[in-house]
Write a protein that holds these residues in place. Structure first.
Motif, PDB file in Angstrom:
ATOM      1  N   THR A   7       0.841  -1.200   0.000  1.00  3.13           N
ATOM      2  CA  THR A   7       0.000   0.000   0.000  1.00  3.13           C
ATOM      3  C   THR A   7       0.877   1.251   0.000  1.00  3.13           C
ATOM      4  O   THR A   7       2.047   1.193   0.394  1.00  3.13           O
ATOM      5  CB  THR A   7      -0.939   0.025   1.218  1.00  3.13           C
ATOM      6  N   PRO A   8       0.343   2.402  -0.403  1.00  2.81           N
ATOM      7  CA  PRO A   8       1.144   3.644  -0.408  1.00  2.81           C
ATOM      8  C   PRO A   8       1.688   4.021   0.969  1.00  2.81           C
ATOM      9  O   PRO A   8       2.826   4.511   1.069  1.00  2.81           O
ATOM     10  CB  PRO A   8       0.161   4.699  -0.913  1.00  2.81           C
ATOM     11  N   THR A   9       0.932   3.776   2.055  1.00  8.53           N
ATOM     12  CA  THR A   9       1.461   4.100   3.391  1.00  8.53           C
ATOM     13  C   THR A   9       2.630   3.185   3.754  1.00  8.53           C
ATOM     14  O   THR A   9       3.601   3.628   4.371  1.00  8.53           O
ATOM     15  CB  THR A   9       0.354   3.993   4.457  1.00  8.53           C
ATOM     16  N   ALA A  10       2.560   1.918   3.337  1.00  6.82           N
ATOM     17  CA  ALA A  10       3.675   0.995   3.598  1.00  6.82           C
ATOM     18  C   ALA A  10       4.887   1.378   2.750  1.00  6.82           C
ATOM     19  O   ALA A  10       6.025   1.274   3.216  1.00  6.82           O
ATOM     20  CB  ALA A  10       3.248  -0.439   3.325  1.00  6.82           C
ATOM     21  N   VAL A  11       4.658   1.843   1.520  1.00  6.30           N
ATOM     22  CA  VAL A  11       5.761   2.280   0.660  1.00  6.30           C
ATOM     23  C   VAL A  11       6.495   3.461   1.303  1.00  6.30           C
ATOM     24  O   VAL A  11       7.732   3.497   1.331  1.00  6.30           O
ATOM     25  CB  VAL A  11       5.250   2.652  -0.757  1.00  6.30           C
ATOM     26  N   GLU A  12       5.744   4.425   1.839  1.00 12.23           N
ATOM     27  CA  GLU A  12       6.372   5.576   2.501  1.00 12.23           C
ATOM     28  C   GLU A  12       7.188   5.141   3.713  1.00 12.23           C
ATOM     29  O   GLU A  12       8.292   5.633   3.943  1.00 12.23           O
ATOM     30  CB  GLU A  12       5.311   6.598   2.917  1.00 12.23           C
ATOM     31  N   ARG A  13       6.654   4.234   4.511  1.00  9.92           N
ATOM     32  CA  ARG A  13       7.380   3.752   5.692  1.00  9.92           C
ATOM     33  C   ARG A  13       8.649   3.006   5.275  1.00  9.92           C
ATOM     34  O   ARG A  13       9.702   3.173   5.892  1.00  9.92           O
ATOM     35  CB  ARG A  13       6.476   2.851   6.538  1.00  9.92           C
ATOM     36  N   LEU A  14       8.571   2.193   4.207  1.00 11.93           N
ATOM     37  CA  LEU A  14       9.754   1.473   3.720  1.00 11.93           C
ATOM     38  C   LEU A  14      10.809   2.441   3.187  1.00 11.93           C
ATOM     39  O   LEU A  14      12.003   2.220   3.375  1.00 11.93           O
ATOM     40  CB  LEU A  14       9.351   0.473   2.638  1.00 11.93           C
ATOM     41  N   VAL A  56      -1.432  -8.375   0.736  1.00 13.68           N
ATOM     42  CA  VAL A  56      -1.248  -6.928   0.666  1.00 13.68           C
ATOM     43  C   VAL A  56      -0.563  -6.497   1.957  1.00 13.68           C
ATOM     44  O   VAL A  56      -1.031  -6.817   3.059  1.00 13.68           O
ATOM     45  CB  VAL A  56      -2.602  -6.198   0.502  1.00 13.68           C
ATOM     46  N   MET A  57       0.549  -5.783   1.819  1.00 17.92           N
ATOM     47  CA  MET A  57       1.303  -5.302   2.980  1.00 17.92           C
ATOM     48  C   MET A  57       0.911  -3.846   3.235  1.00 17.92           C
ATOM     49  O   MET A  57       0.938  -3.025   2.322  1.00 17.92           O
ATOM     50  CB  MET A  57       2.798  -5.422   2.695  1.00 17.92           C
ATOM     51  N   ASP A  58       0.559  -3.548   4.483  1.00 20.68           N
ATOM     52  CA  ASP A  58       0.121  -2.197   4.837  1.00 20.68           C
ATOM     53  C   ASP A  58       0.857  -1.756   6.097  1.00 20.68           C
ATOM     54  O   ASP A  58       1.393  -2.569   6.852  1.00 20.68           O
ATOM     55  CB  ASP A  58      -1.394  -2.200   5.076  1.00 20.68           C
ATOM     56  N   TRP A  59       0.907  -0.462   6.334  1.00 18.53           N
ATOM     57  CA  TRP A  59       1.502   0.107   7.554  1.00 18.53           C
ATOM     58  C   TRP A  59       0.370   0.673   8.387  1.00 18.53           C
ATOM     59  O   TRP A  59      -0.407   1.500   7.923  1.00 18.53           O
ATOM     60  CB  TRP A  59       2.520   1.183   7.197  1.00 18.53           C
ATOM     61  N   LYS A  60       0.247   0.192   9.631  1.00 16.01           N
ATOM     62  CA  LYS A  60      -0.829   0.621  10.540  1.00 16.01           C
ATOM     63  C   LYS A  60      -0.213   1.317  11.740  1.00 16.01           C
ATOM     64  O   LYS A  60       0.736   0.827  12.337  1.00 16.01           O
ATOM     65  CB  LYS A  60      -1.646  -0.581  11.025  1.00 16.01           C
ATOM     66  N   SER A 112       0.302   1.231  19.026  1.00 14.80           N
ATOM     67  CA  SER A 112       1.320   0.490  18.264  1.00 14.80           C
ATOM     68  C   SER A 112       1.432   1.011  16.831  1.00 14.80           C
ATOM     69  O   SER A 112       0.568   1.729  16.338  1.00 14.80           O
ATOM     70  CB  SER A 112       0.971  -1.006  18.227  1.00 14.80           C
ATOM     71  N   SER A 113       2.502   0.626  16.207  1.00 19.93           N
ATOM     72  CA  SER A 113       2.695   0.865  14.783  1.00 19.93           C
ATOM     73  C   SER A 113       3.384  -0.380  14.236  1.00 19.93           C
ATOM     74  O   SER A 113       4.356  -0.873  14.823  1.00 19.93           O
ATOM     75  CB  SER A 113       3.527   2.111  14.537  1.00 19.93           C
ATOM     76  N   LYS A 114       2.842  -0.906  13.145  1.00 15.84           N
ATOM     77  CA  LYS A 114       3.381  -2.162  12.616  1.00 15.84           C
ATOM     78  C   LYS A 114       2.944  -2.352  11.172  1.00 15.84           C
ATOM     79  O   LYS A 114       2.023  -1.698  10.685  1.00 15.84           O
ATOM     80  CB  LYS A 114       2.903  -3.346  13.448  1.00 15.84           C
TER      81      LYS A 114
END
Length: 179
Positions: A77-84, A146-150, A155-157
């Motif tokens: 997901t776009p939020t996971a891309v930004e975190r990566l 689908v990989m996402d950043w929550k 927590s954050s994971k």
């Protein structure tokens, strides 16, 4: 022997100097067989001989076809891309490797670790300029996820939406993949 020497001298060739007690030299050529004159030759034997065709040239080797997936094994997901991206621009940029381990109530849990480079059989997923490595042993458990950043107040994971899950424990930490 004398007849041979006289034949050589008639041709103008000097006879070779040989020891008279030495044995005659052996030749490597096979003996010549002369057919009897009273037996006629077959029509095949009387015809001129034709050389056999040369063997065909070896075929050029074709390059091995490379299998390419039509879809990525994992979507990000776009939020996971930004975190990566944030993780990759750290002082020690490393890749994230996703795997599964036998753990928890339902049997499997996700395991994330930092690696410098992918292992030999790992799958590398690249999306929007970010690379994620999937452990080869976990690929069939993760494929299509689908990989996402929550992030929330506690927590954050990274979270995964996995279509292969058949059962999960109540807390959501472990899961089972159906065959």
């Amino acid at each position: 022997r004398r007849a041979m020497m006289s034949a050589w001298s008639a041709r103008g060739v000097s006879a070779p100097h040989r020891d008279p007690h030495a044995e005659p030299p052996l030749h490597d050529s096979p003996p010549v067989v002369i057919p009897a004159t009273n037996t006629p030759l077959s029509s095949d034997a009387a015809s001129p001989q034709v050389a056999a065709r040369p063997p065909p040239l070896p075929k050029a080797e074709r390059p091995k076809p490379q299998l390419r997936a039509k879809k990525a094994a994992l979507s990000i997901t776009p939020t996971a891309v930004e975190r990566l991206r944030i993780l990759l621009h750290s002082p020690t940029p490393q890749l994230i490797r996703i795997g599964v381990r036998n753990k928890g109530c339902a049997g499997l849990s996700y395991h994330l670790e930092y690696v410098d480079k992918p292992a030999k059989f790992d799958e590398v997923v690249e999306q929007d300029g970010v690379k994620v490595v999937i452990d080869s042993k976990a690929l069939f458990s993760i494929i299509g996820s689908v990989m996402d950043w929550k992030e929330d107040s506690l927590s954050s994971k990274f979270a995964f939406e996995n279509p292969n899950i058949k059962d999960a424990c109540g807390c959501g930490e472990s899961f089972t993949v159906g065959a």
